[in-house]
Design a protein around this motif. Structure first.
Motif, PDB file in Angstrom:
ATOM      1  N   UNK A  38      39.039  44.507  41.749  1.00 39.77           N
ATOM      2  CA  UNK A  38      39.614  44.701  42.905  1.00 39.77           C
ATOM      3  C   UNK A  38      40.692  45.643  42.711  1.00 39.77           C
ATOM      4  N   UNK A  39      40.730  46.465  43.864  1.00 42.00           N
ATOM      5  CA  UNK A  39      41.806  47.526  43.845  1.00 42.00           C
ATOM      6  C   UNK A  39      42.781  47.347  45.011  1.00 42.00           C
ATOM      7  N   UNK A  40      44.029  47.526  44.924  1.00 40.24           N
ATOM      8  CA  UNK A  40      44.904  47.709  45.935  1.00 40.24           C
ATOM      9  C   UNK A  40      45.331  49.391  46.046  1.00 40.24           C
ATOM     10  N   UNK A  41      44.736  49.896  46.895  1.00 44.08           N
ATOM     11  CA  UNK A  41      44.929  51.499  46.829  1.00 44.08           C
ATOM     12  C   UNK A  41      44.476  52.020  45.497  1.00 44.08           C
ATOM     13  N   UNK A  66      52.285  39.527  37.738  1.00 39.38           N
ATOM     14  CA  UNK A  66      51.319  40.828  38.021  1.00 39.38           C
ATOM     15  C   UNK A  66      50.221  40.720  37.232  1.00 39.38           C
ATOM     16  N   UNK A  67      49.748  39.814  36.602  1.00 37.51           N
ATOM     17  CA  UNK A  67      48.600  40.013  35.819  1.00 37.51           C
ATOM     18  C   UNK A  67      47.122  39.797  36.467  1.00 37.51           C
ATOM     19  N   UNK A  68      47.128  39.527  37.766  1.00 37.13           N
ATOM     20  CA  UNK A  68      45.806  39.269  38.528  1.00 37.13           C
ATOM     21  C   UNK A  68      45.552  37.738  38.890  1.00 37.13           C
ATOM     22  N   UNK A  69      46.470  36.876  38.613  1.00 35.50           N
ATOM     23  CA  UNK A  69      46.024  35.391  38.671  1.00 35.50           C
ATOM     24  C   UNK A  69      45.909  35.062  40.436  1.00 35.50           C
ATOM     25  N   UNK A  70      46.859  35.474  40.850  1.00 32.75           N
ATOM     26  CA  UNK A  70      46.731  35.108  42.343  1.00 32.75           C
ATOM     27  C   UNK A  70      45.593  36.012  43.136  1.00 32.75           C
ATOM     28  N   UNK A 228      45.141  20.540  29.946  1.00 27.58           N
ATOM     29  CA  UNK A 228      44.170  21.536  30.079  1.00 27.58           C
ATOM     30  C   UNK A 228      43.191  21.354  29.048  1.00 27.58           C
ATOM     31  N   UNK A 229      41.907  21.534  29.495  1.00 26.74           N
ATOM     32  CA  UNK A 229      40.852  21.284  28.403  1.00 26.74           C
ATOM     33  C   UNK A 229      40.619  22.764  27.967  1.00 26.74           C
ATOM     34  N   UNK A 230      40.531  23.704  28.849  1.00 23.63           N
ATOM     35  CA  UNK A 230      40.139  25.165  28.711  1.00 23.63           C
ATOM     36  C   UNK A 230      41.428  26.027  28.931  1.00 23.63           C
ATOM     37  N   UNK A 231      41.653  27.261  28.579  1.00 29.71           N
ATOM     38  CA  UNK A 231      42.834  27.949  28.879  1.00 29.71           C
ATOM     39  C   UNK A 231      42.299  29.368  29.117  1.00 29.71           C
ATOM     40  N   UNK A 232      42.492  29.994  29.869  1.00 27.35           N
ATOM     41  CA  UNK A 232      41.992  31.657  30.169  1.00 27.35           C
ATOM     42  C   UNK A 232      43.355  32.198  30.312  1.00 27.35           C
ATOM     43  N   UNK A 233      43.682  33.276  29.412  1.00 27.01           N
ATOM     44  CA  UNK A 233      44.847  34.170  29.675  1.00 27.01           C
ATOM     45  C   UNK A 233      44.226  35.395  30.288  1.00 27.01           C
ATOM     46  N   UNK A 234      44.854  36.057  31.328  1.00 28.68           N
ATOM     47  CA  UNK A 234      44.472  37.302  31.779  1.00 28.68           C
ATOM     48  C   UNK A 234      45.660  38.121  31.810  1.00 28.68           C
ATOM     49  N   UNK A 235      45.597  39.364  31.661  1.00 30.38           N
ATOM     50  CA  UNK A 235      46.644  40.273  31.857  1.00 30.38           C
ATOM     51  C   UNK A 235      46.111  41.710  32.206  1.00 30.38           C
ATOM     52  N   UNK A 236      46.614  42.347  33.364  1.00 30.11           N
ATOM     53  CA  UNK A 236      46.343  43.747  33.905  1.00 30.11           C
ATOM     54  C   UNK A 236      44.949  43.386  34.344  1.00 30.11           C
ATOM     55  N   UNK A 237      44.700  42.107  35.099  1.00 35.12           N
ATOM     56  CA  UNK A 237      43.415  42.058  35.555  1.00 35.12           C
ATOM     57  C   UNK A 237      42.234  41.581  34.723  1.00 35.12           C
TER      58      UNK A 237
END
Length: 344
Positions: A38-41, A66-70, A228-237
């Motif tokens: 997904x891009x925003x511009x 700003x990691x992309x969660x939302x 939580x039984x599983x956890x995902x960490x995201x950063x910079x999408x």
């Protein structure tokens, strides 16, 4: 694998074919996200993100602001278009007009999303009516949801008369009143008192025990670790880590953090530097620092770290005051993997 017992001889010239192995049918994941972009511009918000949420679990989705969660959640809910990739909910493609799928989903947003002109009961009934047409069925669901969040005594109250914790409970009731199979909780305990927080977490665990799959985002790591039984960490999408809380902690070098009060080092710079150098030279020590009269020693995983550190201080004639030791937290994982504190 077929055992010898699976093959029989009719005579010396004929042999029956081995029985085919039975296949166990596994239900599709509640959520399957494949290579989502997904891009925003010119800004890349989601960078080939993958995500799989198993049915019946509580899945923590974490990342700095700003990691992309939302963006990821809004794409999953069909609220945003995306450039490429695939999203499937309960095995079916998800899109803006996938209304049958959307009826099976509940959302509890971070911002309070209720009508100030309506009472507690009217709010819950309104949101239920978006999914359930039958009045008798709706009345039963509304009563159940209000009781579930402990708002029976506040049915006739308007939202502006409720405390922050009660408002959060109302927000939850509106999001789960239609008994969704999949529920998104976006920081549901922000700015609430400890009693309300415990009530909310217990409610989420109860919803999960009753069969709902939960996706949970929060900036409170102790909550994530608790439920939580599983956890995902995201950063910079993109994904940077995935696993249980214990598995994530094993990904970083620090296995134990030891704190020791040592006020005698404050006024003796030479001794302080010798002490830090000696501690850093220990095999299990990752780093050592001194601030506000406290030595902080970060160690890799080991069974005798505390004993080794205290023996070294004794050898150096450094008096030790209060001593504490703790294992790494999920926030430590964040600092190690992203360089950013989760609460930023």
């Amino acid at each position: 694998m077929v055992s010898m017992n699976d093959t029989t001889h009719a005579d010396s010239r004929t042999r029956t074919a081995p029985r085919p192995a039975q296949r166990v049918a596994h239900p599709s994941p509640a959520i399957a996200v494949d290579e989502l972009v997904k891009h925003y511009g010119d800004k890349l918000a989601l960078d080939y993100l993958n995500m799989e949420v198993r049915r019946g679990g509580i899945y923590g989705l974490l990342g700095p602001n700003g990691s992309g969660k939302t963006t990821a959640i809004n794409c999953i809910l069909g609220l945003l278009t995306y450039d490429s990739g695939e999203i499937r909910i309960f095995g079916e493609p998800m899109g803006p007009t996938s209304y049958d799928l959307k009826r099976r989903i509940g959302v509890v947003p971070q911002d309070i999303a209720v009508f100030n002109e309506l009472t507690v009961e009217e709010n819950v009934s309104y949101f239920c009516s978006l999914y359930v047409a039958d009045r008798a069925r709706r009345k039963s669901l509304v009563d159940e949801a209000i009781a579930f969040v402990g708002l029976d005594d506040y049915r006739r109250f308007r939202p502006r008369k409720l405390s922050g914790g009660l408002l959060r409970r109302l927000n939850i009731a509106c999001g789960v009143v239609h008994k969704p199979e999949l529920i998104f909780f976006d920081e549901p305990t922000v700015a609430v008192d400890p009693q309300s927080r415990n009530s909310i977490l217990e409610g989420i665990e109860k919803l999960n025990a009753e069969g709902s799959t939960i996706v949970y985002t929060s900036h409170y790591m102790e909550e994530v670790e608790q439920i939580c039984d599983r956890i995902q960490i995201i950063d910079h999408g993109r994904q940077i880590a995935l696993g249980t809380a214990d598995e994530l902690k094993r990904m970083i070098d620090v296995g134990e953090r030891i704190s020791i009060e040592a006020p005698s080092l404050a006024a003796d710079e030479a001794m302080r530097e010798r002490t830090l150098a000696a501690l850093r030279a220990l095999d299990a020590v990752h780093d050592a620092a001194y601030e506000d009269d406290v030595l902080t020693v970060s160690c890799v995983q080991g069974a005798h770290n505390l004993i080794d550190v205290l023996q070294e201080l004794r050898r150096l004639d450094v008096p030790a005051g209060h001593v504490s030791s703790r294992t790494p937290t999920l926030n430590d994982v964040f600092l190690a993997l992203t360089g950013t504190d989760l609460r930023d």
